[in-house]
Design an enzyme around this catalytic site. Sequence first.
Site, PDB file in Angstrom:
ATOM      1  N   SER A  12       0.900  -1.140   0.173  1.00  0.00           N
ATOM      2  CA  SER A  12      -0.084  -0.085   0.241  1.00  0.00           C
ATOM      3  C   SER A  12       0.682   1.195  -0.074  1.00  0.00           C
ATOM      4  O   SER A  12       0.390   2.328   0.494  1.00  0.00           O
ATOM      5  CB  SER A  12      -0.920   0.112   1.355  1.00  0.00           C
ATOM      6  OG  SER A  12      -0.209  -0.039   2.362  1.00  0.00           O
ATOM      7  N   CYS A 132      11.543   0.707 -12.796  1.00  0.00           N
ATOM      8  CA  CYS A 132      10.904   1.828 -13.304  1.00  0.00           C
ATOM      9  C   CYS A 132      11.940   2.265 -14.090  1.00  0.00           C
ATOM     10  O   CYS A 132      11.694   2.590 -15.491  1.00  0.00           O
ATOM     11  CB  CYS A 132      10.751   2.827 -12.335  1.00  0.00           C
ATOM     12  SG  CYS A 132      12.147   3.406 -11.191  1.00  0.00           S
ATOM     13  N   ALA A 170      15.020   0.010  -0.471  1.00  0.00           N
ATOM     14  CA  ALA A 170      15.286  -1.216   0.054  1.00  0.00           C
ATOM     15  C   ALA A 170      15.783  -1.959  -1.080  1.00  0.00           C
ATOM     16  O   ALA A 170      16.593  -3.128  -0.712  1.00  0.00           O
ATOM     17  CB  ALA A 170      14.235  -1.979   0.781  1.00  0.00           C
ATOM     18  N   ASN A 171      15.500  -1.730  -2.367  1.00  0.00           N
ATOM     19  CA  ASN A 171      15.688  -2.602  -3.449  1.00  0.00           C
ATOM     20  C   ASN A 171      16.619  -2.053  -4.247  1.00  0.00           C
ATOM     21  O   ASN A 171      16.855  -2.445  -5.406  1.00  0.00           O
ATOM     22  CB  ASN A 171      14.378  -2.616  -4.392  1.00  0.00           C
ATOM     23  CG  ASN A 171      13.403  -3.797  -3.593  1.00  0.00           C
ATOM     24  OD1 ASN A 171      13.943  -4.677  -3.047  1.00  0.00           O
ATOM     25  ND2 ASN A 171      12.142  -3.596  -3.993  1.00  0.00           N
TER      26      ASN A 171
END
Length: 315
Positions: A12, A132, A170-171
């Site tokens: 979310s 992205c 975090a990625n």
Amino acid sequence: MKRKLKVAIIGSGNIGTDLMIKILRHGEHIEMGAMVGIDAASDGLQRAARLGVVTTHEGVEGLSRMPVFADIDIVFDATSASAHTRNDAFLRAIKPGIRFVDLTPAAIGPYCIPVVNGERHLDAPNVNMVTCGGQATIPMVAAVSRVARVRYAEIVASISSRSAGPGTRANIDEFTETTSRAIEVVGGAAVGKAIIVLNPAEPPLIMRDTVYTLSEFVDERQIEESVTRMAEAVQTYVPGYRLKQRVQFDRIDADGPIRIPGISDRMVGLKTSIYLEIEGAAHYLPAYAGNLDIMTSAAKVTAEGVANRLLANKK
């Protein structure tokens, strides 16, 4: 009335919330079934509840206990790479035929860039939307590689720091690894490299991406025409996607080779530089967050294709 398939969104945060709004406003073959998070106080869950979407703050366990889960055909995962691996395994054990559209860099399933290979993976149980930066730049690498053999491709994705939520931060390592690999697998480059920049500037700057390729020598007009056609194809689902300026070329011959560490000390060929700007649709975050818009738009158009295929098979 046209039949639609129900979808659930796990996560979310910025990406999940933006995706939810897109589906609520523009869903053609899909409609919202549930919004899933782990923080009851998150803006995404609260906004979903206000918009009439069923919610749970108990993660995928909570989703599996919801009555609507029986009607869910497609799940979007906008959490993290490590969480997605667990989410897929948990829900698939309960509902083996469920389809996943993975918006994390986990890459359990095949990489999917809608304008390049989207049609190829409509029957896959899990498709990965890369990142992205990958959604923005890999179409350009593919545009070059369809007219010239690309020996090396490097992309630099610059996004506003304010648009990068905790999941994106975090990625970072997974971002570079997954994007680099997808540049090769989907983009067609022999070797790919990805760099991400979180720009702290205020006011926030719009998403900017730079694509460099080193290919065999071909007619430059072929590459420019291919790039322009590809940009127009991306604009069909991301209207704010555009070339910032004309494609630039440098001919690197044997008299002045370049060194690319780890690749070669003497590389020659046609260097192509492509400069992109991606303006978001401002469904959730403002227009500077083009990184959100291209990721959620690509995920939505992919899910629409999957849903259309599933609906056709059910007739």
